[in-house]
Design an enzyme around this catalytic site. Structure first.
Site: not given
Ligand SMILES: Cc1cc2nc3c(=O)[nH]c(=O)nc-3n(C[C@H](O)[C@H](O)[C@H](O)COP(=O)(O)OP(=O)(O)OC[C@H]3O[C@@H](n4cnc5c(N)ncnc54)[C@H](O)[C@@H]3O)c2cc1C
Length: 383
Positions: A125, A132, A157, A246
């Protein structure tokens, strides 16, 4: 093209996994998708099959293999059959490397035997509702109180979060410093039966419907100091160490899903007749399949090269970012084109191509979004 990455042992293991999927998974997979996860006893079956212990040292009940190749075989076989093993990938590909690398002797003795048998399922987690991609911004805290940490916060997530028995929770044990936002994070292996630990909603996803993805919350959860993994404050560094493996895991299943899509389409277009001819007889169909097969071959070559590099301890974070970016983008293009060749049936879930399409969307998001991967690759290029 002949592959050189796998030997006879890997191919014998592939036969075992293929037969297991045919007998134990394919006939009931729709029930798992409807339930949102496999039944709990499926994980003990995987434990009996030995897949959780391949990379665990023999003294803890495993097979003591160090190679990633067996995991790659499992990913390829699941993709080939159009199925998933629920929380398997996170348990083996994400959590295990932390336990092996940072677990103390005492922790390994306590956790690895039930990890191998499937009696203790795990999850990790990191992601929170507010952060994220930018993990250094996480808000979950763990404050030391005598011989316990007191954990407060929320995660979202979390794959395997509904059924997990122990979850690696990344939390802030001390504030970030002005010079280093990444300082002060630690990893606690939290027992999910602890008071104050709660599983929130099981999230409804558009794909990967047989794996549970959950919200978690922690209210004054008391975590014994014996359950801190590695050293306090070094959590971010540990997370970055494991990212290459990973990401290669996701790249492997992504290229394999693209390969499966080509095979599903290849079979379909030879059976379907339109205007009195099979769909395969149109030049467009041949060209589309040829393009897709070419992209899959290129992705497979890159994956094979990266698997060898990982086994040799040479896979860099930038290499893994290149591999995940390329393979997930190939997967998106190929699965979409192969669905198109199915016409309307491609949109119907009883056809495996439809499930592949829905499952594929997330691979460009989790484990590092494509945009974040590009920033890593660009940094490596020193631009
Ligand atoms: C089905 C599923 C399973 C998952 N399993 C796990 C799990 O087991 N454990 C866990 O901890 N997490 C898990 N996740 C979370 C996943 O790793 C995150 O969703 C992912 O890292 C993106 O973070 P966020 O959703 O907060 O998006 P955000 O970080 O809010 O990103 C939103 C948008 O901004 C863009 N963005 C962000 N930073 C930049 C940058 N520097 N430059 C340009 N664009 C940028 C992104 O590419 C994206 O398009 C899971 C997610 C899903 C959907």
């Amino acid at each position: 093209m002949r592959r050189t990455v796998f030997n006879e042992d890997h191919e014998a293991f592939r036969d075992t996994i293929r037969a297991f999927i045919e007998a134990e998974v394919a006939p009931v997979y729709e029930e798992w998708e409807n339930a949102g996860h496999p039944p709990r006893d499926f994980y003990t079956k995987l434990g009996e099959l030995g897949v959780f212990g391949i990379q665990v040292p023999e003294e803890y009940g495993g097979a003591g293999e160090t190679s990633f190749k067996y995991q790659a075989v499992v990913s390829e076989e699941c993709a080939r059959a159009g199925v998933g093993f629920g929380g398997y990938g996170v348990h083996v590909n994400l959590v295990l490397p932390y336990l092996l690398k940072y677990g103390s002797q005492e922790q390994k003795k306590r956790w690895l035997p039930p990890f191998v048998s499937g009696e203790m399922m795990t999850a990790i987690a990191m992601t929170e509702p507010g952060t994220g991609s930018d993990l250094a911004g996480m808000q979950t805290t763990a404050k030391l109180d005598g011989d316990h940490y007191v954990l407060n916060g929320a995660k979202t997530f979390i794959t395997g979060g509904v059924l997990a028995d122990r979850v690696l929770v990344v939390a802030r044990t001390s504030p970030a410093t002005p010079e280093n936002r990444r300082a002060g994070l630690s990893i606690l292996a939290v027992d999910t039966r602890s008071e104050g630990y709660a599983v929130g909603r099981k999230l409804e996803k558009i794909g990967l419907r047989s794996s549970d993805t959950a919200e978690l919350s922690f209210t004054d959860v008391r975590v014994p100091v014996e359950d801190l993994l590695g050293e306090e404050g070094r959590g971010f560094e540990y997370l970055t160490h494991n990212l290459a493996e990973e990401r290669l895991g996701i790249a492997t299943s992504s290229y394999a899903s693209a390969a499966a899509a080509v095979e599903f389409a290849r079979r379909y277009v030879q059976e379907r007749t339109v205007f009195g001819k099979t769909v395969s007889s149109f030049q467009n169909t041949k060209f589309v399949l040829a393009e897709c097969a070419t992209e899959v071959e290129a992705a497979r070559s890159l994956v094979d090269r990266c698997i060898e590099a990982l086994d040799a301890g040479e896979l860099t974070p930038a290499d893994a970012a290149v591999c995940k970016l390329f393979c997930t983008e190939v997967q998106a293009r190929v699965v979409d084109k192969c669905l198109q060749l199915h016409g309307g049936y491609g949109y119907i879930l009883e056809y495996p191509i439809a499930r592949l399409y829905a499952d594929a969307r997330v691979t460009r998001i989790y484990g590092g979004t494509s945009e974040v991967l590009k920033t890593i690759i660009a940094k490596d290029l020193q631009v």
